[in-house]
Write a protein that holds these residues in place. Structure first.
Motif, mmCIF file in Angstrom:
data_model
loop_
_atom_site.group_PDB
_atom_site.id
_atom_site.type_symbol
_atom_site.label_atom_id
_atom_site.label_comp_id
_atom_site.label_asym_id
_atom_site.label_seq_id
_atom_site.Cartn_x
_atom_site.Cartn_y
_atom_site.Cartn_z
ATOM 1 N N GLY A 22 -14.884 -64.513 -61.119
ATOM 2 C CA GLY A 22 -15.981 -63.612 -60.797
ATOM 3 C C GLY A 22 -17.328 -64.290 -60.759
ATOM 4 N N THR A 23 -17.522 -65.219 -59.842
ATOM 5 C CA THR A 23 -18.796 -65.914 -59.741
ATOM 6 C C THR A 23 -19.817 -65.042 -59.025
ATOM 7 O OG1 THR A 23 -17.726 -68.072 -59.668
ATOM 8 C CG2 THR A 23 -19.958 -67.946 -58.799
ATOM 9 N N VAL A 24 -21.012 -64.955 -59.583
ATOM 10 C CA VAL A 24 -22.090 -64.242 -58.912
ATOM 11 C C VAL A 24 -22.520 -65.062 -57.700
ATOM 12 C CG1 VAL A 24 -24.441 -63.357 -59.098
ATOM 13 C CG2 VAL A 24 -22.879 -63.178 -61.045
ATOM 14 N N ILE A 25 -22.323 -64.487 -56.507
ATOM 15 C CA ILE A 25 -22.646 -65.223 -55.280
ATOM 16 C C ILE A 25 -23.942 -64.743 -54.649
ATOM 17 C CG2 ILE A 25 -20.232 -65.762 -54.807
ATOM 18 C CD1 ILE A 25 -20.168 -63.500 -52.795
ATOM 19 N N GLN A 26 -24.447 -63.586 -55.057
ATOM 20 C CA GLN A 26 -25.732 -63.097 -54.549
ATOM 21 C C GLN A 26 -26.234 -62.008 -55.490
ATOM 22 O OE1 GLN A 26 -26.143 -62.633 -50.269
ATOM 23 N NE2 GLN A 26 -27.349 -60.781 -50.536
ATOM 24 N N SER A 27 -27.557 -61.904 -55.611
ATOM 25 C CA SER A 27 -28.124 -60.877 -56.480
ATOM 26 C C SER A 27 -29.430 -60.367 -55.889
ATOM 27 C CB SER A 27 -28.371 -61.433 -57.893
ATOM 28 O OG SER A 27 -29.312 -62.490 -57.846
ATOM 29 N N GLU A 28 -29.820 -59.189 -56.331
ATOM 30 C CA GLU A 28 -31.090 -58.602 -55.913
ATOM 31 C C GLU A 28 -31.647 -57.778 -57.061
ATOM 32 O OE1 GLU A 28 -34.156 -58.280 -54.601
ATOM 33 O OE2 GLU A 28 -33.136 -58.604 -52.680
ATOM 34 N N SER A 29 -32.847 -58.158 -57.516
ATOM 35 C CA SER A 29 -33.516 -57.419 -58.583
ATOM 36 C C SER A 29 -34.949 -57.059 -58.200
ATOM 37 C CB SER A 29 -33.514 -58.226 -59.888
ATOM 38 O OG SER A 29 -32.196 -58.350 -60.394
ATOM 39 N N PHE A 30 -35.284 -57.251 -56.933
ATOM 40 C CA PHE A 30 -36.574 -56.825 -56.368
ATOM 41 C C PHE A 30 -37.767 -57.536 -56.994
ATOM 42 C CE2 PHE A 30 -33.560 -53.241 -56.418
ATOM 43 C CZ PHE A 30 -33.396 -53.061 -55.055
ATOM 44 N N GLU A 31 -37.530 -58.730 -57.538
ATOM 45 C CA GLU A 31 -38.602 -59.436 -58.230
ATOM 46 C C GLU A 31 -39.575 -60.141 -57.286
ATOM 47 O OE1 GLU A 31 -39.083 -59.391 -61.771
ATOM 48 O OE2 GLU A 31 -37.753 -57.732 -61.267
ATOM 49 N N THR A 32 -39.162 -60.421 -56.062
ATOM 50 C CA THR A 32 -39.989 -61.242 -55.166
ATOM 51 C C THR A 32 -40.804 -60.412 -54.178
ATOM 52 O OG1 THR A 32 -38.187 -61.460 -53.551
ATOM 53 C CG2 THR A 32 -38.310 -63.118 -55.300
ATOM 54 N N TYR A 33 -40.771 -59.077 -54.316
ATOM 55 C CA TYR A 33 -41.422 -58.221 -53.329
ATOM 56 C C TYR A 33 -42.725 -57.637 -53.859
ATOM 57 C CZ TYR A 33 -36.766 -58.420 -51.262
ATOM 58 O OH TYR A 33 -35.583 -58.854 -50.730
ATOM 59 N N THR A 34 -43.637 -57.305 -52.931
ATOM 60 C CA THR A 34 -44.893 -56.687 -53.311
ATOM 61 C C THR A 34 -44.687 -55.194 -53.576
ATOM 62 O OG1 THR A 34 -45.436 -56.309 -50.974
ATOM 63 C CG2 THR A 34 -46.267 -58.324 -51.991
ATOM 64 N N THR A 35 -45.515 -54.646 -54.448
ATOM 65 C CA THR A 35 -45.373 -53.245 -54.845
ATOM 66 C C THR A 35 -46.499 -52.368 -54.308
ATOM 67 O OG1 THR A 35 -46.584 -53.635 -56.898
ATOM 68 C CG2 THR A 35 -44.202 -53.903 -56.957
ATOM 69 N N GLY A 36 -47.545 -52.966 -53.752
ATOM 70 C CA GLY A 36 -48.646 -52.170 -53.241
ATOM 71 C C GLY A 36 -49.394 -51.469 -54.363
#
Length: 224
Positions: A22-36
């Motif tokens: 079960g290797t993590v091959i992709q993730s998304e935690s919304f850390e790199t996006y602007t929030t306005g």
């Protein structure tokens, strides 16, 4: 934090970190996006069904994911301005489960569906959802599917009475492969859900497994 499994077989496909099965091959935690700042305004209006656009530094779509709006209530939609999209405000959730940002969906006056494309090579996925505690109404809806399989569907139910265990806490959902769809149909600012910490997992390619085996053999040799 609670965990919801689609079934035991699907749960078995999921593992955090780097493991053979079960290797993590992709993730998304919304850390790199602007929030306005302030509220997100849907510049395309509410009359027609459409994909939402990033607007005024508010992020509602990224690489491989986006939000589709459907006019289910003949209301103002998100055109009037609502707290929606990537956010760093954690007042409702206490803290996000990975990093300092997550994705907020609230007061859509229609239906908004957060969609993540299927990830090549993924065999499992895990993600966290927080359902705000409020006076949910009978026509409100939360639906979660992965690859067409329904993990949560509150259609025709009273969310407070029948799904109250989801309120005011982060719940981890586990599923298999395929497109992720997280839908909210509501008409109040207090009716909100938050999404964070999406992890796609898969089995390493044979070459990667061979490298892991060689690394283990080398480690054993060094210990002798």
């Amino acid at each position: 934090m609670k965990t919801t499994h689609a079934c035991a077989a699907l749960a078995a496909t999921f593992a955090l970190g780097s493991t053979v099965l079960g290797t993590v091959i992709q993730s998304e935690s919304f850390e790199t996006y602007t929030t306005g700042s302030g509220q997100y305004v849907d510049s395309l209006g509410a009359d027609n069904d459409h994909w939402l656009l990033n607007y005024d530094d508010h992020t509602v779509s990224g690489d491989g994911w986006g939000v589709y709006y459907e006019n289910t209530r003949n209301g103002a939609g998100i055109a009037e301005g609502d707290y929606f999209g990537v956010t760093s405000y954690a007042g409702a959730v206490g803290a996000f489960t990975d990093g300092t940002q997550g994705f907020q969906m609230s007061d859509v006056d229609g239906m908004a569906t957060l969609v993540f494309d299927a990830v090549a090579g993924a065999t499992g996925v895990s993600f966290d959802i927080f359902v705000d505690g409020t006076g949910w109404e009978s026509d409100d809806l939360i639906r979660v599917t992965v690859g067409g399989e329904v993990l949560l569907d509150t259609t025709g139910a009273d969310i407070d009475d029948d799904f109250g265990y989801l309120e005011e806490t982060w719940t981890t959902f586990n599923g298999g492969a395929g497109e992720i769809r997280i839908s909210l149909d509501s008409n109040s600012g207090s009716e909100a859900i938050f999404v964070d910490n999406i992890q796609w997992t898969g089995v390493p390619a044979p070459g990667a497994l061979a490298l892991l085996g060689l690394a283990g053999l080398a480690s054993r040799r060094r210990r002798h």
